[in-house]
Design a protein around this motif. Structure first.
Motif, mmCIF file in Angstrom:
data_model
loop_
_atom_site.group_PDB
_atom_site.id
_atom_site.type_symbol
_atom_site.label_atom_id
_atom_site.label_comp_id
_atom_site.label_asym_id
_atom_site.label_seq_id
_atom_site.Cartn_x
_atom_site.Cartn_y
_atom_site.Cartn_z
ATOM 1 N N VAL A 84 0.839 -1.203 0.000
ATOM 2 C CA VAL A 84 0.000 0.000 0.000
ATOM 3 C C VAL A 84 0.875 1.255 0.000
ATOM 4 O O VAL A 84 0.532 2.262 -0.638
ATOM 5 N N LEU A 85 2.009 1.200 0.696
ATOM 6 C CA LEU A 85 2.942 2.333 0.673
ATOM 7 C C LEU A 85 3.403 2.620 -0.756
ATOM 8 O O LEU A 85 3.409 3.783 -1.198
ATOM 9 N N THR A 86 3.768 1.575 -1.497
ATOM 10 C CA THR A 86 4.230 1.784 -2.873
ATOM 11 C C THR A 86 3.080 2.254 -3.771
ATOM 12 O O THR A 86 3.290 3.045 -4.690
ATOM 13 N N ALA A 87 1.858 1.766 -3.484
ATOM 14 C CA ALA A 87 0.692 2.242 -4.244
ATOM 15 C C ALA A 87 0.436 3.718 -3.950
ATOM 16 O O ALA A 87 0.081 4.493 -4.854
ATOM 17 N N TRP A 88 0.606 4.102 -2.694
ATOM 18 C CA TRP A 88 0.418 5.496 -2.286
ATOM 19 C C TRP A 88 1.406 6.412 -3.010
ATOM 20 O O TRP A 88 1.048 7.499 -3.469
ATOM 21 N N VAL A 89 2.655 5.967 -3.127
ATOM 22 C CA VAL A 89 3.655 6.766 -3.832
ATOM 23 C C VAL A 89 3.290 6.876 -5.309
ATOM 24 O O VAL A 89 3.403 7.955 -5.914
ATOM 25 N N GLY A 90 2.839 5.774 -5.907
ATOM 26 C CA GLY A 90 2.389 5.829 -7.294
ATOM 27 C C GLY A 90 1.254 6.819 -7.464
ATOM 28 O O GLY A 90 1.212 7.593 -8.431
ATOM 29 N N LEU A 91 0.327 6.818 -6.520
ATOM 30 C CA LEU A 91 -0.799 7.768 -6.544
ATOM 31 C C LEU A 91 -0.298 9.200 -6.397
ATOM 32 O O LEU A 91 -0.739 10.115 -7.108
ATOM 33 N N ALA A 92 0.645 9.408 -5.468
ATOM 34 C CA ALA A 92 1.148 10.755 -5.196
ATOM 35 C C ALA A 92 1.917 11.329 -6.378
ATOM 36 O O ALA A 92 1.912 12.545 -6.605
ATOM 37 N N LEU A 93 2.602 10.470 -7.141
ATOM 38 C CA LEU A 93 3.388 10.939 -8.278
ATOM 39 C C LEU A 93 2.546 11.162 -9.528
ATOM 40 O O LEU A 93 3.011 11.772 -10.493
ATOM 41 N N ALA A 94 1.312 10.668 -9.512
ATOM 42 C CA ALA A 94 0.431 10.820 -10.673
ATOM 43 C C ALA A 94 0.002 12.276 -10.831
ATOM 44 O O ALA A 94 0.009 13.051 -9.863
ATOM 45 N N PRO A 95 -0.371 12.682 -12.035
ATOM 46 C CA PRO A 95 -0.873 14.052 -12.243
ATOM 47 C C PRO A 95 -2.078 14.326 -11.352
ATOM 48 O O PRO A 95 -2.942 13.453 -11.169
ATOM 49 N N ASP A 96 -2.128 15.516 -10.795
ATOM 50 C CA ASP A 96 -3.233 15.903 -9.914
ATOM 51 C C ASP A 96 -4.502 16.111 -10.735
ATOM 52 O O ASP A 96 -4.544 16.953 -11.619
ATOM 53 N N VAL A 97 -5.526 15.312 -10.424
ATOM 54 C CA VAL A 97 -6.796 15.444 -11.141
ATOM 55 C C VAL A 97 -7.911 15.934 -10.222
ATOM 56 O O VAL A 97 -9.091 15.887 -10.576
ATOM 57 N N GLY A 98 -7.517 16.389 -9.032
ATOM 58 C CA GLY A 98 -8.495 16.992 -8.135
ATOM 59 C C GLY A 98 -9.305 16.029 -7.288
ATOM 60 O O GLY A 98 -10.348 16.415 -6.745
ATOM 61 N N ARG A 99 -8.857 14.795 -7.150
ATOM 62 C CA ARG A 99 -9.578 13.852 -6.289
ATOM 63 C C ARG A 99 -9.307 14.172 -4.826
ATOM 64 O O ARG A 99 -8.212 14.561 -4.447
#
Length: 302
Positions: free
Chosen positions: A35-50
């Protein structure tokens, strides 16, 4: 219903033990790392306002499906686990939890996680996470683990998917950048598990699992650990080279991989079981700090 009634009649210590058993078959610490690695993947993704709440539920969904895969792994491997010193006390192998109860638990958390991803993330994330579950719980555990000494190499892709899942949960689209994070975990997995396999070679021999040190010898496996450690160091540079990360990550990756290679070479030259376990334990710290550095680097650019 009968099970719930039975649980209410248990003493507090028994309930605590039952909770610990369910956490154990869920591989809570391993899932937390995923989940930590998934969180980093999410954090590095372009901000789409979620919103943060929606992001949290998305990560929870990924975690629940990962935990369901771990539970299925415990059930499928229960006979093997009972033959190995490292795993013989696991709840299903020991008989503290029945296979039916474990599979029912896997079904509940797996379906819950899938629904969360369908509603609060997107269909692509839900399907990819389900595929990762199938890849780990069935293709790797039921077939590859017992069929080839390259089991960890081939099956490692399923465990390497969380950064991509986190990215896709945010954007709803595939991209090249998160695949670099997948490559890091995919390359990290063989030396991580082979170090453990070297230290627990007799266990795998007893369980008749064709791990690399069993089929090709410990010395050859040590050479492979060194080779993959060097490859890992090269792969870890890629996020910096494409501008995905900055100097904070590069410095952390360089230091971490330098230590990783040192420990791998030490294992090759004069290693014993303690040296192998030292590398195994450090590899966990390595991956955790590496991904934390990726996250920090996003917000504190040098």
């Amino acid at each position: 219903m009968t099970s719930l009634i039975a649980i209410t009649k248990l003493a507090p210590s028994q309930i605590s033990g039952l909770i610990n058993d369910y956490l154990a078959i869920s591989k809570f610490k391993v899932v937390a790392m995923l989940v930590l690695t998934a969180w980093v993947g999410l954090a590095l993704a372009p901000d789409v306002g979620r919103g943060i709440g929606v992001q949290f539920i998305s990560l929870l969904g990924i975690g629940l499906l990962s935990a369901a895969a771990a539970v299925i792994n415990h059930v499928v491997d229960s006979e093997i686990d009972s033959k190995m010193a490292r795993t013989r006390h696991r709840p299903v192998a020991k008989g503290r939890l029945s296979k039916l109860h474990a599979l029912s638990f896997a079904a509940v958390i797996g379906v819950s996680g899938f629904i969360m991803l369908m509603i609060w993330a997107n269909t692509l994330t839900a399907v990819l996470t389900l595929f990762a579950l199938v890849g780990y719980a069935f293709i790797y555990t039921s077939f590859l683990k017992r069929a080839t000494p390259q089991n960890i190499v081939i099956g490692g892709l399923a465990g390497a998917m969380p950064p991509l899942l986190g990215w896709v949960s945010e954007t709803g689209q595939m991209a090249a950048a998160p695949w670099l994070l997948v490559m890091i975990i995919f390359t990290w997995t063989p030396p991580h598990f082979w170090a453990l396999a070297i230290a627990r070679k007799s266990d795998y021999e007893r369980a008749k699992i064709p791990m690399l040190p069993v089929t090709h010898g410990i010395d050859f496996c040590k050479t492979c650990v060194v080779a993959y450690s060097i490859l890992l160091a090269l792969v870890c540079v890629l996020p910096y080279l494409i501008g995905m990360s900055g100097l904070i990550y590069l410095i952390a990756a360089t230091l971490l991989n330098g230590i990783f290679i040192y420990k791998a070479v030490k294992l090759k030259i004069a290693g014993n079981d303690d040296t192998a376990m030292d590398l195994f334990r450090f590899s966990i710290i390595h991956l955790m700090i590496l991904f934390v550095a990726l996250f920090i680097d996003k917000w504190f650019v040098i």
